[in-house]
Design a protein around this motif. Sequence first.
Motif, PDB file in Angstrom:
ATOM      1  N   ASP A 157      58.775  47.106  29.003  1.00  0.00           N
ATOM      2  CA  ASP A 157      57.539  47.150  29.793  1.00  0.00           C
ATOM      3  C   ASP A 157      56.879  45.791  30.024  1.00  0.00           C
ATOM      4  OD1 ASP A 157      57.632  49.938  30.078  1.00  0.00           O
ATOM      5  OD2 ASP A 157      56.661  50.246  28.142  1.00  0.00           O
ATOM      6  N   TYR A 158      57.598  44.709  29.762  1.00  0.00           N
ATOM      7  CA  TYR A 158      57.003  43.376  29.887  1.00  0.00           C
ATOM      8  C   TYR A 158      56.455  43.103  31.291  1.00  0.00           C
ATOM      9  CZ  TYR A 158      61.258  41.880  32.260  1.00  0.00           C
ATOM     10  OH  TYR A 158      62.278  41.757  33.143  1.00  0.00           O
ATOM     11  N   GLU A 159      57.021  43.735  32.306  1.00  0.00           N
ATOM     12  CA  GLU A 159      56.569  43.506  33.677  1.00  0.00           C
ATOM     13  C   GLU A 159      55.154  44.025  33.929  1.00  0.00           C
ATOM     14  OE1 GLU A 159      59.763  45.334  35.830  1.00  0.00           O
ATOM     15  OE2 GLU A 159      60.870  43.449  35.961  1.00  0.00           O
ATOM     16  N   LYS A 160      54.672  44.888  33.073  1.00  0.00           N
ATOM     17  CA  LYS A 160      53.306  45.408  33.203  1.00  0.00           C
ATOM     18  C   LYS A 160      52.262  44.409  32.710  1.00  0.00           C
ATOM     19  CE  LYS A 160      54.697  50.221  32.463  1.00  0.00           C
ATOM     20  NZ  LYS A 160      54.560  51.375  31.565  1.00  0.00           N
ATOM     21  N   MET A 161      52.695  43.426  31.948  1.00  0.00           N
ATOM     22  CA  MET A 161      51.762  42.510  31.291  1.00  0.00           C
ATOM     23  C   MET A 161      50.871  41.712  32.255  1.00  0.00           C
ATOM     24  SD  MET A 161      52.064  43.131  28.093  1.00  0.00           S
ATOM     25  CE  MET A 161      51.555  41.738  27.130  1.00  0.00           C
ATOM     26  N   PRO A 162      51.387  41.113  33.326  1.00  0.00           N
ATOM     27  CA  PRO A 162      50.503  40.343  34.203  1.00  0.00           C
ATOM     28  C   PRO A 162      49.367  41.181  34.810  1.00  0.00           C
ATOM     29  CG  PRO A 162      52.777  39.743  34.625  1.00  0.00           C
ATOM     30  CD  PRO A 162      52.796  40.947  33.709  1.00  0.00           C
ATOM     31  N   ALA A 163      49.684  42.377  35.256  1.00  0.00           N
ATOM     32  CA  ALA A 163      48.655  43.238  35.842  1.00  0.00           C
ATOM     33  C   ALA A 163      47.624  43.651  34.792  1.00  0.00           C
ATOM     34  CB  ALA A 163      49.287  44.470  36.479  1.00  0.00           C
ATOM     35  N   LEU A 164      48.105  43.981  33.601  1.00  0.00           N
ATOM     36  CA  LEU A 164      47.178  44.358  32.534  1.00  0.00           C
ATOM     37  C   LEU A 164      46.306  43.175  32.124  1.00  0.00           C
ATOM     38  CD1 LEU A 164      49.431  46.618  30.297  1.00  0.00           C
ATOM     39  CD2 LEU A 164      47.405  47.318  31.567  1.00  0.00           C
ATOM     40  N   ALA A 165      46.882  41.988  32.089  1.00  0.00           N
ATOM     41  CA  ALA A 165      46.104  40.797  31.736  1.00  0.00           C
ATOM     42  C   ALA A 165      44.998  40.562  32.763  1.00  0.00           C
ATOM     43  CB  ALA A 165      47.013  39.584  31.639  1.00  0.00           C
ATOM     44  N   LYS A 166      45.301  40.730  34.035  1.00  0.00           N
ATOM     45  CA  LYS A 166      44.280  40.570  35.084  1.00  0.00           C
ATOM     46  C   LYS A 166      43.176  41.612  34.921  1.00  0.00           C
ATOM     47  CE  LYS A 166      47.023  38.407  38.684  1.00  0.00           C
ATOM     48  NZ  LYS A 166      47.557  38.506  40.044  1.00  0.00           N
ATOM     49  N   LYS A 167      43.571  42.854  34.643  1.00  0.00           N
ATOM     50  CA  LYS A 167      42.581  43.911  34.425  1.00  0.00           C
ATOM     51  C   LYS A 167      41.701  43.592  33.225  1.00  0.00           C
ATOM     52  CE  LYS A 167      43.632  48.279  34.495  1.00  0.00           C
ATOM     53  NZ  LYS A 167      44.308  49.582  34.332  1.00  0.00           N
ATOM     54  N   LEU A 168      42.308  43.069  32.173  1.00  0.00           N
ATOM     55  CA  LEU A 168      41.550  42.737  30.968  1.00  0.00           C
ATOM     56  C   LEU A 168      40.547  41.621  31.247  1.00  0.00           C
ATOM     57  CD1 LEU A 168      40.919  43.008  27.979  1.00  0.00           C
ATOM     58  CD2 LEU A 168      42.868  41.499  27.510  1.00  0.00           C
ATOM     59  N   VAL A 169      40.988  40.574  31.912  1.00  0.00           N
ATOM     60  CA  VAL A 169      40.086  39.464  32.241  1.00  0.00           C
ATOM     61  C   VAL A 169      38.922  39.975  33.086  1.00  0.00           C
ATOM     62  CG1 VAL A 169      39.892  37.313  33.555  1.00  0.00           C
ATOM     63  CG2 VAL A 169      41.810  37.650  31.997  1.00  0.00           C
ATOM     64  N   ALA A 170      39.206  40.787  34.078  1.00  0.00           N
ATOM     65  CA  ALA A 170      38.155  41.330  34.940  1.00  0.00           C
ATOM     66  C   ALA A 170      37.179  42.207  34.152  1.00  0.00           C
ATOM     67  CB  ALA A 170      38.766  42.130  36.087  1.00  0.00           C
ATOM     68  N   ALA A 171      37.692  43.021  33.259  1.00  0.00           N
ATOM     69  CA  ALA A 171      36.832  43.910  32.468  1.00  0.00           C
ATOM     70  C   ALA A 171      35.925  43.131  31.523  1.00  0.00           C
ATOM     71  CB  ALA A 171      37.683  44.909  31.680  1.00  0.00           C
ATOM     72  N   VAL A 172      36.468  42.088  30.901  1.00  0.00           N
ATOM     73  CA  VAL A 172      35.656  41.266  29.997  1.00  0.00           C
ATOM     74  C   VAL A 172      34.601  40.505  30.799  1.00  0.00           C
ATOM     75  CG1 VAL A 172      35.704  39.299  28.421  1.00  0.00           C
ATOM     76  CG2 VAL A 172      37.411  41.094  28.213  1.00  0.00           C
ATOM     77  N   GLN A 173      34.988  39.947  31.930  1.00  0.00           N
ATOM     78  CA  GLN A 173      34.024  39.238  32.766  1.00  0.00           C
ATOM     79  C   GLN A 173      32.911  40.171  33.224  1.00  0.00           C
ATOM     80  OE1 GLN A 173      36.679  37.593  35.728  1.00  0.00           O
ATOM     81  NE2 GLN A 173      36.757  35.615  34.677  1.00  0.00           N
ATOM     82  N   GLU A 174      33.272  41.376  33.602  1.00  0.00           N
ATOM     83  CA  GLU A 174      32.275  42.353  34.050  1.00  0.00           C
ATOM     84  C   GLU A 174      31.303  42.705  32.919  1.00  0.00           C
ATOM     85  OE1 GLU A 174      32.219  46.959  35.502  1.00  0.00           O
ATOM     86  OE2 GLU A 174      33.834  45.690  36.290  1.00  0.00           O
ATOM     87  N   ALA A 175      31.836  42.934  31.739  1.00  0.00           N
ATOM     88  CA  ALA A 175      30.970  43.254  30.592  1.00  0.00           C
ATOM     89  C   ALA A 175      30.057  42.072  30.263  1.00  0.00           C
ATOM     90  CB  ALA A 175      31.816  43.629  29.380  1.00  0.00           C
ATOM     91  N   ASN A 176      30.613  40.869  30.264  1.00  0.00           N
ATOM     92  CA  ASN A 176      29.799  39.689  29.962  1.00  0.00           C
ATOM     93  C   ASN A 176      28.733  39.453  31.023  1.00  0.00           C
ATOM     94  OD1 ASN A 176      31.046  39.088  27.541  1.00  0.00           O
ATOM     95  ND2 ASN A 176      32.526  37.694  28.464  1.00  0.00           N
ATOM     96  N   GLN A 177      29.068  39.693  32.286  1.00  0.00           N
ATOM     97  CA  GLN A 177      28.080  39.522  33.364  1.00  0.00           C
ATOM     98  C   GLN A 177      26.968  40.552  33.232  1.00  0.00           C
ATOM     99  OE1 GLN A 177      28.197  36.886  35.658  1.00  0.00           O
ATOM    100  NE2 GLN A 177      26.088  37.566  35.836  1.00  0.00           N
TER     101      GLN A 177
END
Length: 65
Positions: free
Chosen positions: A37-57
């Motif tokens: 499932d390594y190919e899922k990692m880039p998309a999940l990483a982008k989702k994670l960054v967006a979610a953390v940024q949203e929570a911090n904002q």
Amino acid sequence: MSEEIKDLKKELAKRKRIAIDIASEIHDIVEDSLWVDYEKMPALAKKLVAAVQEANQFKADNALQ
């Protein structure tokens, strides 16, 4: 603590939980199925960054600690 602040803190907790759930998905892939499932990692990483940024904002916008 006012009801409004309680509601804001609940909303912040909800947003943080979304980020934690994504991080958990990443952890599961790394621990259990990286080679498949390594190919899922880039998309999940982008989702994670967006979610953390949203929570911090949200936290900053509402002056929460």
